[in-house]
Design a protein around this motif. Structure first.
Motif, PDB file in Angstrom:
ATOM      1  N   ASP A 111      -4.122   6.741  -2.475  1.00  0.00           N
ATOM      2  CA  ASP A 111      -4.159   5.593  -1.585  1.00  0.00           C
ATOM      3  C   ASP A 111      -4.360   4.355  -2.451  1.00  0.00           C
ATOM      4  O   ASP A 111      -5.475   3.972  -2.795  1.00  0.00           O
TER       5      ASP A 111
ATOM      6  N   ASP B 282      -7.592   1.039  -5.962  1.00  0.00           N
ATOM      7  CA  ASP B 282      -7.826   2.007  -4.902  1.00  0.00           C
ATOM      8  C   ASP B 282      -8.016   1.258  -3.583  1.00  0.00           C
ATOM      9  O   ASP B 282      -8.667   0.205  -3.539  1.00  0.00           O
ATOM     10  N   PHE B 283      -7.444   1.781  -2.496  1.00  0.00           N
ATOM     11  CA  PHE B 283      -7.449   1.068  -1.231  1.00  0.00           C
ATOM     12  C   PHE B 283      -8.862   0.751  -0.758  1.00  0.00           C
ATOM     13  O   PHE B 283      -9.127  -0.363  -0.275  1.00  0.00           O
ATOM     14  N   GLU B 284      -9.782   1.696  -0.862  1.00  0.00           N
ATOM     15  CA  GLU B 284     -11.149   1.471  -0.387  1.00  0.00           C
ATOM     16  C   GLU B 284     -11.831   0.349  -1.165  1.00  0.00           C
ATOM     17  O   GLU B 284     -12.557  -0.463  -0.596  1.00  0.00           O
ATOM     18  N   ARG B 285     -11.554   0.298  -2.454  1.00  0.00           N
ATOM     19  CA  ARG B 285     -12.117  -0.770  -3.280  1.00  0.00           C
ATOM     20  C   ARG B 285     -11.501  -2.117  -2.871  1.00  0.00           C
ATOM     21  O   ARG B 285     -12.188  -3.132  -2.780  1.00  0.00           O
ATOM     22  N   TYR B 286     -10.214  -2.106  -2.641  1.00  0.00           N
ATOM     23  CA  TYR B 286      -9.492  -3.295  -2.201  1.00  0.00           C
ATOM     24  C   TYR B 286     -10.058  -3.786  -0.871  1.00  0.00           C
ATOM     25  O   TYR B 286     -10.311  -4.981  -0.679  1.00  0.00           O
ATOM     26  N   LYS B 287     -10.289  -2.856   0.041  1.00  0.00           N
ATOM     27  CA  LYS B 287     -10.800  -3.181   1.367  1.00  0.00           C
ATOM     28  C   LYS B 287     -12.209  -3.776   1.293  1.00  0.00           C
ATOM     29  O   LYS B 287     -12.522  -4.739   2.015  1.00  0.00           O
ATOM     30  N   LYS B 288     -13.047  -3.228   0.431  1.00  0.00           N
ATOM     31  CA  LYS B 288     -14.428  -3.706   0.317  1.00  0.00           C
ATOM     32  C   LYS B 288     -14.484  -5.172  -0.107  1.00  0.00           C
ATOM     33  O   LYS B 288     -15.371  -5.922   0.329  1.00  0.00           O
TER      34      LYS B 288
ATOM     35  N   ARG C 146       0.831  -1.209   0.000  1.00  0.00           N
ATOM     36  CA  ARG C 146       0.000   0.000   0.000  1.00  0.00           C
ATOM     37  C   ARG C 146       0.864   1.258   0.000  1.00  0.00           C
ATOM     38  O   ARG C 146       1.815   1.376   0.770  1.00  0.00           O
TER      39      ARG C 146
ATOM     40  N   LYS D   6       0.239   5.229   0.526  1.00  0.00           N
ATOM     41  CA  LYS D   6      -0.728   6.250   0.946  1.00  0.00           C
ATOM     42  C   LYS D   6      -0.020   7.594   1.020  1.00  0.00           C
ATOM     43  O   LYS D   6       1.027   7.725   1.652  1.00  0.00           O
TER      44      LYS D   6
END
Length: 398
Positions: free
Chosen positions: A65, A97-103, A56, A58
């Motif tokens: 990110d 994108d980190f948020e997409r990865y996290k989801k 990652r 950031k």
């Protein structure tokens, strides 16, 4: 009309998102940037059973990110399944994108642990430049190797090459482990996967792994990073500055219940096969339909072992000593000799009986971790070989 406006709105939004994502690549990391190793917990599917690693970047100042990972492949690749089986399917470096990865991990109920790396700004920038070079279309693909070149080792290697100073890892003070020792921990609950992996992987997994090689598994790399240090001429600092749990694992992997385990099922089949053999022997009748199934299945498995051993690029699939009992010539030679019932058939089944008897007697001494769950099946093969050779001997004596 409203639908057209809505459609245009989403298209414009998508273009803006992609443009900003692309532009973030073009910027140099600022002094606010952070680089982290992400370690993801195992999932339910076979490809996710051993966990996953991501890198990652950031940078709030640059509104960036992004997570890079080396564990993806293109399903649209021509002859996908053939290349996958032969070990010729190229994996690639992907970015998200980190948020997409996290989801995605929230959906799969898997955990993510973040270890922020204690890198100076020059090393961060060098590492980011190297990962972007890797991400170019002409560079992002690579030949994946399960044990020696995978989504974890690639991240470890690129960090080591682009960090100022030398990264050193703690000495392993525990009992030395083979690759099987490392892998079996992740397969204990799913006994059919355990059996399948032990059937197709060979003696390379029985080799004692070095502590450095342990890091082919994401969890092991996370633990190694936790105690690693960056050594410079006059200083030694921890590789990891802080550890944070981004997502807690909520997935509960189900353990195969005892009556669905391979050793129980094959045990029942072996007992029924023995009872049927005794019954039909007393009745002076044959039950060759069992043999067609048994030797057809074991012969086909033998050909699969041959294919994976000699005709693929997989380093862990050969030599594979399961071939001592899953003999390829069972299919079709055994089926042919069953039909002919002559002196050659008798000697064939007699020799195979002796061979299987030796294999079973040396099962725990063979220099490969043969799966115990398949042993009842192998015993049943021996029972049927002895049965057929006895029947043929009686017939030829008449």
């Amino acid at each position: 009309m409203k639908r057209n406006k809505s459609f245009r709105y989403y298209i414009i939004l998508l273009i803006i998102t992609l443009t900003s994502f692309s532009n973030s690549f073009a910027r140099e990391l600022s002094d606010q940037s952070e680089v982290s190793l992400l370690t993801c917990s195992p999932g339910e599917e076979l490809y996710s059973l051993f966990g996953h690693s991501g890198l990652r970047f950031k940078d709030p100042k640059n509104n960036m990110d992004i997570v890079f990972n080396y564990g993806t492949f293109d399903f649209n690749t021509p002859n996908f399944y053939v290349k996958f089986a032969r070990g010729k399917l190229k994996y690639k470096l992907a970015a998200a994108d980190f948020e997409r990865y996290k989801k995605a991990y929230i959906y799969e109920k898997r955990g993510i642990i973040e270890q922020k790396l204690n890198l100076d700004l020059a090393s961060k920038r060098k590492l980011f430049a190297a990962i972007l070079e890797n991400y170019k279309p002409e560079n992002r693909f690579y030949h994946y190797d399960f044990l020696f070149d995978n989504c974890s080792t690639r991240i470890r290697d690129i960090i080591e090459k682009n960090t100022k100073g030398k990264i050193t890892y703690p000495e392993n003070k525990n009992t030395p482990k083979t690759f099987w020792n490392l892998l079996d921990h992740f397969m204990q609950k799913s006994r059919w996967i355990y059996l399948g992996i032990h059937l197709i992987l060979g003696t390379p997994c029985d080799i004692e792994a070095t502590p450095y090689e342990y890091m082919f598994l994401p969890d092991n790399m996370m633990h190694a990073f936790a105690d690693a240090k960056i050594i410079n001429k006059d200083s030694a600092v921890p590789l990891v500055s802080s550890t944070n749990t981004i997502l807690k694992e909520t997935l509960i992997l189900e353990t195969t219940v005892w009556y669905q385990r391979p050793i129980f099922i094959f045990g029942i089949i072996a007992i029924l096969g023995l009872i049927a053999s005794l019954f039909y022997y007393r009745k002076k009748k044959n039950l060759f339909v069992i043999d067609y199934l048994l030797y057809g299945a074991s012969g086909l498995l033998g050909w699969i072992i041959i294919f994976l051993w000699f005709f693929t690029d997989h380093q862990a699939t050969g030599p594979n000593l399961n071939i001592l009992w899953a003999i390829p010539i069972h299919f079709p030679l055994t089926l042919i000799f069953l039909a002919r019932k002559n002196i050659y058939s008798y000697y064939y089944f007699l020799i195979m009986s002796i061979l299987l008897l030796i294999v079973i007697g040396c099962w725990y001494f063979i220099p490969q971790s043969l799966p115990n769950a398949i042993l009842p099946f192998v015993v049943l093969l021996l029972i049927r070989f002895l049965y057929i050779s006895k029947k043929l001997k009686f017939k030829l004596a008449q």
